[in-house]
Design an enzyme around this catalytic site. Structure first.
Site, PDB file in Angstrom:
ATOM      1  N   ALA A   1      -2.952  10.268   7.541  1.00  0.00           N
ATOM      2  CA  ALA A   1      -2.080  10.488   6.384  1.00  0.00           C
ATOM      3  C   ALA A   1      -1.666   9.121   5.827  1.00  0.00           C
ATOM      4  O   ALA A   1      -1.992   8.083   6.408  1.00  0.00           O
ATOM      5  CB  ALA A   1      -0.863  11.298   6.801  1.00  0.00           C
TER       6      ALA A   1
ATOM      7  N   GLU B   1      -1.874  16.614  14.407  1.00  0.00           N
ATOM      8  CA  GLU B   1      -0.491  16.169  14.181  1.00  0.00           C
ATOM      9  C   GLU B   1      -0.139  16.588  12.770  1.00  0.00           C
ATOM     10  O   GLU B   1      -0.509  15.914  11.802  1.00  0.00           O
ATOM     11  CB  GLU B   1      -0.392  14.646  14.335  1.00  0.00           C
ATOM     12  CG  GLU B   1      -0.673  14.131  15.737  1.00  0.00           C
ATOM     13  CD  GLU B   1       0.429  14.471  16.725  1.00  0.00           C
ATOM     14  OE1 GLU B   1       1.489  14.973  16.308  1.00  0.00           O
ATOM     15  OE2 GLU B   1       0.205  14.259  17.929  1.00  0.00           O
TER      16      GLU B   1
ATOM     17  N   PRO C   1      -2.099  22.916   5.939  1.00  0.00           N
ATOM     18  CA  PRO C   1      -3.322  23.455   5.314  1.00  0.00           C
ATOM     19  C   PRO C   1      -4.556  22.610   5.617  1.00  0.00           C
ATOM     20  O   PRO C   1      -5.640  23.159   5.867  1.00  0.00           O
ATOM     21  CB  PRO C   1      -3.000  23.436   3.806  1.00  0.00           C
ATOM     22  CG  PRO C   1      -1.514  23.435   3.732  1.00  0.00           C
ATOM     23  CD  PRO C   1      -1.025  22.707   4.939  1.00  0.00           C
ATOM     24  N   THR C   2      -4.414  21.283   5.638  1.00  0.00           N
ATOM     25  CA  THR C   2      -5.559  20.436   5.987  1.00  0.00           C
ATOM     26  C   THR C   2      -5.935  20.648   7.448  1.00  0.00           C
ATOM     27  O   THR C   2      -7.118  20.688   7.798  1.00  0.00           O
ATOM     28  CB  THR C   2      -5.250  18.949   5.708  1.00  0.00           C
ATOM     29  OG1 THR C   2      -4.881  18.824   4.336  1.00  0.00           O
ATOM     30  CG2 THR C   2      -6.446  18.058   5.983  1.00  0.00           C
TER      31      THR C   2
ATOM     32  N   CYS D   1       6.799  13.037   9.181  1.00  0.00           N
ATOM     33  CA  CYS D   1       6.519  14.421   9.590  1.00  0.00           C
ATOM     34  C   CYS D   1       7.601  15.006  10.470  1.00  0.00           C
ATOM     35  O   CYS D   1       7.885  16.191  10.409  1.00  0.00           O
ATOM     36  CB  CYS D   1       5.193  14.445  10.325  1.00  0.00           C
ATOM     37  SG  CYS D   1       5.126  13.225  11.638  1.00  0.00           S
TER      38      CYS D   1
ATOM     39  N   GLY E   1       1.140  21.669  15.323  1.00  0.00           N
ATOM     40  CA  GLY E   1       0.070  20.887  15.925  1.00  0.00           C
ATOM     41  C   GLY E   1      -0.399  21.320  17.289  1.00  0.00           C
ATOM     42  O   GLY E   1       0.144  22.231  17.908  1.00  0.00           O
TER      43      GLY E   1
ATOM     44  N   GLU F   1      -0.016  12.758  21.177  1.00  0.00           N
ATOM     45  CA  GLU F   1      -0.366  11.346  21.067  1.00  0.00           C
ATOM     46  C   GLU F   1       0.625  10.544  21.912  1.00  0.00           C
ATOM     47  O   GLU F   1       1.680  11.044  22.298  1.00  0.00           O
ATOM     48  CB  GLU F   1      -0.330  10.902  19.596  1.00  0.00           C
ATOM     49  CG  GLU F   1      -1.372  11.662  18.791  1.00  0.00           C
ATOM     50  CD  GLU F   1      -1.680  11.078  17.424  1.00  0.00           C
ATOM     51  OE1 GLU F   1      -0.750  10.746  16.679  1.00  0.00           O
ATOM     52  OE2 GLU F   1      -2.878  10.951  17.118  1.00  0.00           O
TER      53      GLU F   1
ATOM     54  N   ASP G   1       0.818  -1.211   0.000  1.00  0.00           N
ATOM     55  CA  ASP G   1       0.000   0.000   0.000  1.00  0.00           C
ATOM     56  C   ASP G   1       0.857   1.269   0.000  1.00  0.00           C
ATOM     57  O   ASP G   1       0.498   2.270  -0.625  1.00  0.00           O
ATOM     58  CB  ASP G   1      -0.904  -0.011   1.250  1.00  0.00           C
ATOM     59  CG  ASP G   1      -2.309   0.509   0.966  1.00  0.00           C
ATOM     60  OD1 ASP G   1      -2.602   0.807  -0.202  1.00  0.00           O
ATOM     61  OD2 ASP G   1      -3.103   0.607   1.921  1.00  0.00           O
TER      62      ASP G   1
HETATM   63  P1  NDP Z   1      -3.089  15.701   3.844  1.00  0.00           P
HETATM   64  O1  NDP Z   1      -3.195  16.848   4.766  1.00  0.00           O
HETATM   65  O2  NDP Z   1      -3.190  15.942   2.399  1.00  0.00           O
HETATM   66  O3  NDP Z   1      -4.213  14.616   4.189  1.00  0.00           O
HETATM   67  C1  NDP Z   1      -4.372  14.082   5.488  1.00  0.00           C
HETATM   68  C2  NDP Z   1      -5.744  13.455   5.599  1.00  0.00           C
HETATM   69  O4  NDP Z   1      -6.738  14.492   5.622  1.00  0.00           O
HETATM   70  C3  NDP Z   1      -6.125  12.538   4.449  1.00  0.00           C
HETATM   71  O5  NDP Z   1      -6.889  11.452   4.944  1.00  0.00           O
HETATM   72  C4  NDP Z   1      -6.948  13.450   3.590  1.00  0.00           C
HETATM   73  O6  NDP Z   1      -7.824  12.762   2.728  1.00  0.00           O
HETATM   74  C5  NDP Z   1      -7.714  14.236   4.623  1.00  0.00           C
HETATM   75  N1  NDP Z   1      -8.238  15.508   4.143  1.00  0.00           N
HETATM   76  C6  NDP Z   1      -7.852  16.244   3.084  1.00  0.00           C
HETATM   77  N2  NDP Z   1      -8.566  17.383   3.007  1.00  0.00           N
HETATM   78  C7  NDP Z   1      -9.430  17.373   4.048  1.00  0.00           C
HETATM   79  C8  NDP Z   1     -10.435  18.281   4.529  1.00  0.00           C
HETATM   80  N3  NDP Z   1     -10.696  19.437   3.923  1.00  0.00           N
HETATM   81  N4  NDP Z   1     -11.117  17.947   5.646  1.00  0.00           N
HETATM   82  C9  NDP Z   1     -10.854  16.797   6.295  1.00  0.00           C
HETATM   83  N5  NDP Z   1      -9.936  15.893   5.885  1.00  0.00           N
HETATM   84  C10 NDP Z   1      -9.224  16.179   4.778  1.00  0.00           C
HETATM   85  O7  NDP Z   1      -1.725  14.993   4.241  1.00  0.00           O
HETATM   86  P2  NDP Z   1      -0.993  13.785   3.494  1.00  0.00           P
HETATM   87  O8  NDP Z   1      -1.869  12.576   3.512  1.00  0.00           O
HETATM   88  O9  NDP Z   1      -0.470  14.289   2.205  1.00  0.00           O
HETATM   89  O10 NDP Z   1       0.228  13.519   4.501  1.00  0.00           O
HETATM   90  C11 NDP Z   1       1.357  14.287   4.500  1.00  0.00           C
HETATM   91  C12 NDP Z   1       1.310  15.361   5.577  1.00  0.00           C
HETATM   92  O11 NDP Z   1       0.990  14.801   6.838  1.00  0.00           O
HETATM   93  C13 NDP Z   1       2.639  16.045   5.769  1.00  0.00           C
HETATM   94  O12 NDP Z   1       2.475  17.436   5.909  1.00  0.00           O
HETATM   95  C14 NDP Z   1       3.151  15.462   7.070  1.00  0.00           C
HETATM   96  O13 NDP Z   1       4.047  16.278   7.742  1.00  0.00           O
HETATM   97  C15 NDP Z   1       1.895  15.239   7.824  1.00  0.00           C
HETATM   98  N6  NDP Z   1       2.105  14.210   8.834  1.00  0.00           N
HETATM   99  C16 NDP Z   1       2.135  14.578  10.167  1.00  0.00           C
HETATM  100  C17 NDP Z   1       2.408  13.647  11.134  1.00  0.00           C
HETATM  101  C18 NDP Z   1       2.419  14.017  12.587  1.00  0.00           C
HETATM  102  O14 NDP Z   1       2.219  13.139  13.428  1.00  0.00           O
HETATM  103  N7  NDP Z   1       2.639  15.260  12.972  1.00  0.00           N
HETATM  104  C19 NDP Z   1       2.697  12.246  10.787  1.00  0.00           C
HETATM  105  C20 NDP Z   1       2.587  11.964   9.384  1.00  0.00           C
HETATM  106  C21 NDP Z   1       2.321  12.931   8.443  1.00  0.00           C
HETATM  107  P3  NDP Z   1      -7.278  12.429   1.240  1.00  0.00           P
HETATM  108  O15 NDP Z   1      -6.043  11.637   1.419  1.00  0.00           O
HETATM  109  O16 NDP Z   1      -8.360  11.679   0.623  1.00  0.00           O
HETATM  110  O17 NDP Z   1      -7.012  13.768   0.605  1.00  0.00           O
END
Ligand code: NDP
Length: 488
Positions: free
Chosen positions: A151, A250, A231-232, A284, A458, A462, A94
Site C-alpha cells: 500500500a 494485511e 476488496p483487493t 490501517c 487479514g 508480520e 512520495d
Molecule cells: P489497495 O488495496 O488499493 O492497493 C494495495 C496494493 O494492491 C497496491 O499496490 C495496488 O496496486 C495493488 N492492487 C490493486 N488491485 C490489485 C489486484 N487486483 N491484484 C493484485 N494487486 C492489486 O490499497 P491502498 O494502496 O489504497 O491502501 C489502503 C488500504 O490498505 C487500506 O484499506 C488500509 O487499511 C490497508 N492497509 C493495511 C495495512 C495492514 O498492515 N493491515 C497497512 C496499511 C494499509 P495499485 O496501487 O497500483 O492499485
C-alpha cells in the site's frame, strides 16, 4: 523536485532496470501536486524475467547459513540508518507525510526489521521428537520465491516487513510497491545489494493492479503477501487460489478504542489522537471508533477538541510540521465524502470537517483533523474504513456493552483499552476480536510484536518470530534406528 527521480523504474537481478515498453506514470508530491519522478510500469514479460532471476538465485541463498544471511541483512540495516535523512526526505516527497514522522517511522522501522530478522536468521531451527529409539525431526525450509504487494502509506516499511523475514529464512523476493509511492523500495533494493545480497534475491517491479494480479497468479511464485484494502485482498486470494499459494493478508480495519471512566484522561486522548491523526490518519490499525464511558465523555470530547486544534499542519519538510496532506486528490475527496455523510447522518462535528488551502501549498491535498462526537454504531463513519484524519467518538455505559459494540464489525485488525483497573484491562483485551491490541497506549508496532488481523482484516502475522512461520514450510523426517517391523 526531480531530485527524487530514480536511476530506473525497476530493480531486477541485482541492478536497476528500465523497460520503456511499459506504460509511463508519474509520482507526485502530495503537498504541492508537483511531479517528483516519472517511471514505467512493468510488463508481464518483465515480471516473468524477475521471477526467473529469483528462481535461479534462490537455491544458493538457501544453502548459505542463517548467520551468513543475517549478516547481510544487518549490514543493510546499518546502511539504511546512515542514509536515514536522505531516504526520509524521499519518503516525505512520495507520501506527503511530515518529515518528523518519516525520520522515525519509515526507513527507521525498515532498519529495525532488517536488524531483527538478521539477528534471528541463525536461530531458525526445526524440532526433534524422541520416539524411544526412532525419532522424528523437522526442517524449517524456505518456500522458494515470495512476492509482496504494498500500500502507499508506509512504502519502505511495508517492503522491509515483508522481505526481511522472507530473506532471513532463505527465500527470494519480488516486491511491487503501490504506483503512488514507487521510490523507496528501489532504495531498499540498492542497499541490500551494497550490503552483499546476491543478485536476484530481492527484486522490485513497478505497476498497477494488473501487475499485482500477475504476481498473485504466477506459477513461479510460492507465496504472496499483500498490504491493502479488503476488496483487493479478496481479489489477490482469488488469483492465488488456482496455484494454492500461501498468502499473508494485511488488510483494512475499523478498530475500536475503549476509554473507561478510570483512565488517565490525557493519556487516553493522546492515544486516540495518535490512533487517528498520525500519518494524516492513513494507517490501517487506526482506532477510528473511540468508545468513551459516560462519566468522562464530555471532558474527553472537549479536551480532544482543544488538543486537536493545536496540531501544526503545513510544509511536510518543515521539522515542526505535525501533519501533512493526504496522499492524493482522490483520497481527499473520499474522506470529505465520509465527513459529509457524518454530518448528514446526525453526528456532531466537534472540530475540522473541511479541506484546507495552505499558503504556498495551494495544490496540496490538505484536510483539517476532524472529530465527530455522539456517533452511533449504525452511522457510515462508524462502520466503514475512512483512511483519513477523522475520529468518531461514541458514548457507552457498561463494559459488556462496550465490548459487544466494539466487536460488532466485520473487521478485526486492532483494538485498544484505556483503564487503570488491571483486571478489567486484561479481561476486555481478551474479549476484543482483534489481532493486535494495546493496553493504555495505541498504535505502537515494535518489530518484536506480531502484527496482523482477524476476521476480514487479514490472515497471517508480520514481525516477531511468528513471521518466520509464514515464510517457511515444515518438513518432518522420520528416522528409523532398527529393523523394519513389517507384517508382510
Ligand atoms: P489497495 O488495496 O488499493 O492497493 C494495495 C496494493 O494492491 C497496491 O499496490 C495496488 O496496486 C495493488 N492492487 C490493486 N488491485 C490489485 C489486484 N487486483 N491484484 C493484485 N494487486 C492489486 O490499497 P491502498 O494502496 O489504497 O491502501 C489502503 C488500504 O490498505 C487500506 O484499506 C488500509 O487499511 C490497508 N492497509 C493495511 C495495512 C495492514 O498492515 N493491515 C497497512 C496499511 C494499509 P495499485 O496501487 O497500483 O492499485
Amino acid at each position: 523536485m526531480t531530485a527524487a527521480q530514480p536511476k530506473a523504474s525497476h530493480y531486477i537481478n541485482g541492478e536497476y532496470r528500465e523497460d520503456m515498453s511499459g506504460s509511463s506514470f508519474e509520482t507526485h508530491y502530495p503537498a504541492s501536486g508537483e511531479t517528483i519522478a516519472t517511471l514505467h510500469a512493468a510488463t508481464t514479460d518483465l515480471v516473468d524475467e524477475a521471477v526467473a532471476a529469483a528462481r535461479a538465485a534462490q537455491p544458493a541463498w538457501a544453502k548459505m547459513t542463517g548467520v551468513e544471511r543475517g549478516r547481510i541483512l544487518r549490514k543493510a540495516a546499518d546502511i539504511i540508518r546512515e542514509r536515514n535523512a536522505e531516504i526520509s526526505r524521499i519518503e516525505t516527497l512520495d507520501t506527503g507525510k511530515a518529515i518528523q514522522e518519516t525520520l522515525v517511522a519509515d526507513a527507521a522501522s525498515a532498519a529495525d526489521c532488517l536488524e531483527y530478522f538478521g539477528g534471528i536468521a541463525g536461530g531458525i531451527t526445526g524440532e526433534t521428537a524422541d520416539l524411544g529409539g526412532d525419532f522424528v525431526y523437522t526442517r524449517r525450509e524456505p518456500l522458494g520465491v515470495c512476492a509482496g504487494i504494498g500500500a502507499w502509506n508506509y512504502p519502505m516499511q511495508i517492503a522491509a516487513w515483508k522481505a526481511a523475514p522472507a530473506l532471513a529464512a532463505g527465500n527470494a523476493f519480488i516486491f511491487k510497491p503501490s504506483e503512488m509511492t514507487p521510490l523507496t523500495a528501489l532504495i531498499l533494493a540498492e542497499i541490500l545489494t551494497e550490503a552483499g545480497l546476491p543478485a536476484g534475491i530481492f527484486n522490485v517491479v513497478q505497476g498497477f493492479g494488473d501487475i499485482g494480479a500477475h504476481l498473485a497468479s504466477h506459477p513461479g511464485i510460492d507465496k504472496i503477501s499483500l498490504t491493502g484494502s479488503v476488496p483487493t485482498g479478496e481479489k489477490v486470494m482469488g488469483a492465488a487460489a488456482p496455484t494454492l499459494k500461501n498468502v499473508t493478508m494485511e488488510l483494512g480495519g475499523k478498530s475500536p478504542i475503549l476509554v473507561f471512566d478510570d483512565a488517565s484522561l490525557e493519556d487516553a486522548i493522546g492515544g486516540a489522537m495518535l490512533g487517528n491523526f498520525y500519518s494524516t490518519g492513513q494507517i490501517c490499525s487506526n482506532g477510528t471508533r473511540v468508545f468513551v464511558q459516560r462519566g468522562i465523555y464530555d471532558r474527553f470530547v472537549e479536551r480532544a477538541r482543544v488538543r486537536t486544534e493545536t496540531i501544526r499542519i503545513g510544509d511536510p519538510l518543515d521539522p515542526e510540521t505535525q501533519m501533512g496532506p493526504l496522499i492524493s486528490a482522490a483520497q481527499r475527496e473520499k474522506v470529505l465524502g465520509y465527513i459529509a455523510k457524518g454530518k448528514d447522518e446526525g453526528a456532531r462535528l466537534v472540530t475540522g470537517g473541511d479541506a484546507l488551502t495552505l499558503q504556498g501549498f495551494e495544490n496540496g491535498h490538505y484536510i483539517a483533523p476532524t472529530i465527530f462526537a455522539d456517533v452511533t454504531d449504525d452511522m457510515t463513519i462508524a462502520r466503514e474504513e475512512i483512511f483519513g484524519p477523522v475520529m468518531s467518538i461514541l458514548p457507552f455505559e457498561t463494559e459488556e456493552e462496550a465490548v459487544a459494540r466494539a466487536n460488532a464489525t466485520e473487521f478485526g485488525l486492532a483494538a485498544g483499552v484505556f483503564t487503570s483497573d488491571l483486571t478489567r484491562a486484561h479481561r476486555t483485551v481478551a474479549a476484543l476480536e482483534a489481532g493486535t491490541t494495546w493496553i493504555n497506549t495505541y498504535n505502537l508496532t515494535p518489530i518484536e510484536a506480531p502484527f496482523g488481523g482477524v476476521k476480514r482484516s487479514g490472515i497471517g502475522r508480520e514481525n516477531s518470530k511468528a513471521a518466520i512461520d509464514h515464510y517457511t514450510r515444515l518438513k518432518s523426517v522420520y528416522v528409523a534406528t532398527g529393523p523394519v517391523d513389517s507384517p508382510y
